[in-house]
Design a protein around this motif. Structure first.
Motif, PDB file in Angstrom:
ATOM      1  N   ILE A  80       2.504 -16.783 -17.459  1.00 11.05           N
ATOM      2  CA  ILE A  80       1.900 -16.216 -18.669  1.00 11.05           C
ATOM      3  C   ILE A  80       0.399 -16.493 -18.622  1.00 11.05           C
ATOM      4  N   LEU A  81      -0.395 -15.447 -18.565  1.00 10.70           N
ATOM      5  CA  LEU A  81      -1.847 -15.574 -18.482  1.00 10.70           C
ATOM      6  C   LEU A  81      -2.462 -15.232 -19.832  1.00 10.70           C
ATOM      7  N   ALA A  82      -3.217 -16.179 -20.394  1.00 10.45           N
ATOM      8  CA  ALA A  82      -3.856 -15.995 -21.703  1.00 10.45           C
ATOM      9  C   ALA A  82      -5.354 -16.247 -21.547  1.00 10.45           C
ATOM     10  N   PRO A  83      -6.136 -15.218 -21.148  1.00 11.86           N
ATOM     11  CA  PRO A  83      -7.550 -15.437 -20.836  1.00 11.86           C
ATOM     12  C   PRO A  83      -8.431 -15.721 -22.043  1.00 11.86           C
ATOM     13  N   VAL A  84      -8.047 -15.238 -23.233  1.00 12.06           N
ATOM     14  CA  VAL A  84      -8.880 -15.451 -24.428  1.00 12.06           C
ATOM     15  C   VAL A  84      -7.969 -15.838 -25.595  1.00 12.06           C
ATOM     16  N   VAL A  85      -7.725 -17.131 -25.737  1.00  9.13           N
ATOM     17  CA  VAL A  85      -6.853 -17.598 -26.822  1.00  9.13           C
ATOM     18  C   VAL A  85      -7.561 -17.494 -28.170  1.00  9.13           C
ATOM     19  N   ASN A  86      -8.879 -17.623 -28.173  1.00  7.30           N
ATOM     20  CA  ASN A  86      -9.670 -17.565 -29.403  1.00  7.30           C
ATOM     21  C   ASN A  86     -10.565 -16.320 -29.369  1.00  7.30           C
ATOM     22  N   PRO A  87     -10.014 -15.131 -29.671  1.00  7.96           N
ATOM     23  CA  PRO A  87     -10.829 -13.908 -29.605  1.00  7.96           C
ATOM     24  C   PRO A  87     -11.932 -13.870 -30.652  1.00  7.96           C
TER      25      PRO A  87
END
Length: 346
Positions: A80-87
């Motif tokens: 699971i790739l989450a590049p921007v957790v805080n958009p």
């Protein structure tokens, strides 16, 4: 075996872009963007997250390069790739959310709490709790730089071994902090490795390459990726039990004599703080033997400002020898060629 996240179910060999709804900002929709790769064969579920602090962008490029690896076609388990957790912070070049809260002090979150707490709850429930392991990517705060390093609580022996496999130059003993992703995941039985490297709002090529290779090393260690035909000897990182920030004893313009990765001996002068136009200067001295793992990037300092982060090591000769490989660290030839094929490395 099928894997479900949000409202989407993936079957063996499938991958998908998934957008988990987050609280809207005024009338602007917001979501947590994920890319999920579900391997053809069973294995662990691992998440890779970046940009929990919205201005720490090195991890975005690490994840982009990882996503394009040909090697992932042979993935076992789920990534699971989450590049921007805080958009929210990402869009405003800010560490924080619009409510001025630090997302990494709001875990595990709450659906009835603050904006930051609600974002934390979505990520924790939908991503973290569905994983067996996690790697969280960070940089130093604004106007500071970090030497590539992993951070773990040394009491967690198994996680410490994974940190050694990752292969960053330094492993720092970092006790768990209340409200952090690491602590909340630890309480839920999910180990999370923290990678710190580079500076906020900046891309650093060496930090990125170390990050990509480190994640590959860990995925191979977890048997999610095939091991190389030719076994290479892993470099042994330096283990730092303690570290200290050196703070400015006066205000003025700092002239640094030492940089990231340099060894320093107790009492050694590592910088001067000058008064503009005048000849007098304050000296900045190392409080103990060690290696500089963090530093300010602004030469204008106020009394009390944090200047240098020094990890303690008594054996400077050994520390200096270990630091030498950091200067030329790169991905392996096998993985470098895979990256070249995808046009993600120059």
């Amino acid at each position: 075996m099928a894997f479900t996240i949000g409202e989407q179910t993936l079957h063996s060999g499938e991958e998908a872009q998934i957008h988990l709804p987050l609280p809207n900002l005024y009338n602007t929709p917001a979501s947590l963007a994920l890319h999920v790769k579900h391997g053809k064969k069973s294995g662990p579920t691992v998440f890779i997250s970046a940009c929990i602090h919205g201005n720490e962008i090195n991890g975005i490029e690490i994840i982009r390069r990882l996503y394009n690896l040909n090697l992932l076609k042979r993935l076992r388990g789920t990534l699971i790739l989450a590049p921007v957790v805080n958009p929210y912070g990402f869009n405003t070049l800010s560490r924080y959310l619009p409510d001025r809260r630090d997302l990494n002090r709001c875990f595990p979150g709450s659906l009835t709490g603050s904006l930051a707490s609600r974002v934390a709850q979505v990520f924790f429930e939908e991503v973290v709790k569905k994983s067996d392991f996690g790697i969280d990517l960070h940089t130093a705060a604004l106007h500071r730089s970090n030497l590539p390093q992993t951070r773990v609580a040394f009491e967690d022996i198994k996680l410490l071994e994974v940190a050694k496999v990752f292969g960053a130059p330094v492993i720092l003993n970092a006790p768990y902090r209340e409200g952090s992703l690491r602590l909340s995941a630890h309480k839920a039985g999910i180990p999370v490795l923290l990678y710190e490297a580079g500076e906020a709002l900046r891309m650093d090529e060496n930090c990125i390459r170390i990050g990509v290779q480190g994640i590959i090393n860990v995925l191979k260690h977890l048997q999610m990726l095939p091991s190389s035909a030719v076994k290479r000897k892993l470099k042994t990182p330096l283990l730092a039990q303690t570290s200290n920030w050196i703070r400015a004893s006066a205000s003025g313009v700092m002239r640094s004599l030492k940089g990231l990765g340099d060894t320093v001996s107790q009492g050694e002068i590592i910088a001067y703080i000058d008064t503009p136009l005048l000849g007098n200067a304050d000296i900045v001295q190392a409080p103990h033997n060690g290696v500089i793992i963090g530093r300010t990037e602004i030469p204008l300092v106020q009394e009390g400002d944090a200047l240098f982060h020094v990890a303690a090591f008594e054996n400077l000769e050994k520390a200096e020898a270990r630091m030498e490989y950091f200067q030329d660290v790169a991905v392996t030839q096998e993985d470098f060629l895979a990256l070249k094929d995808q046009h993600v490395l120059s």
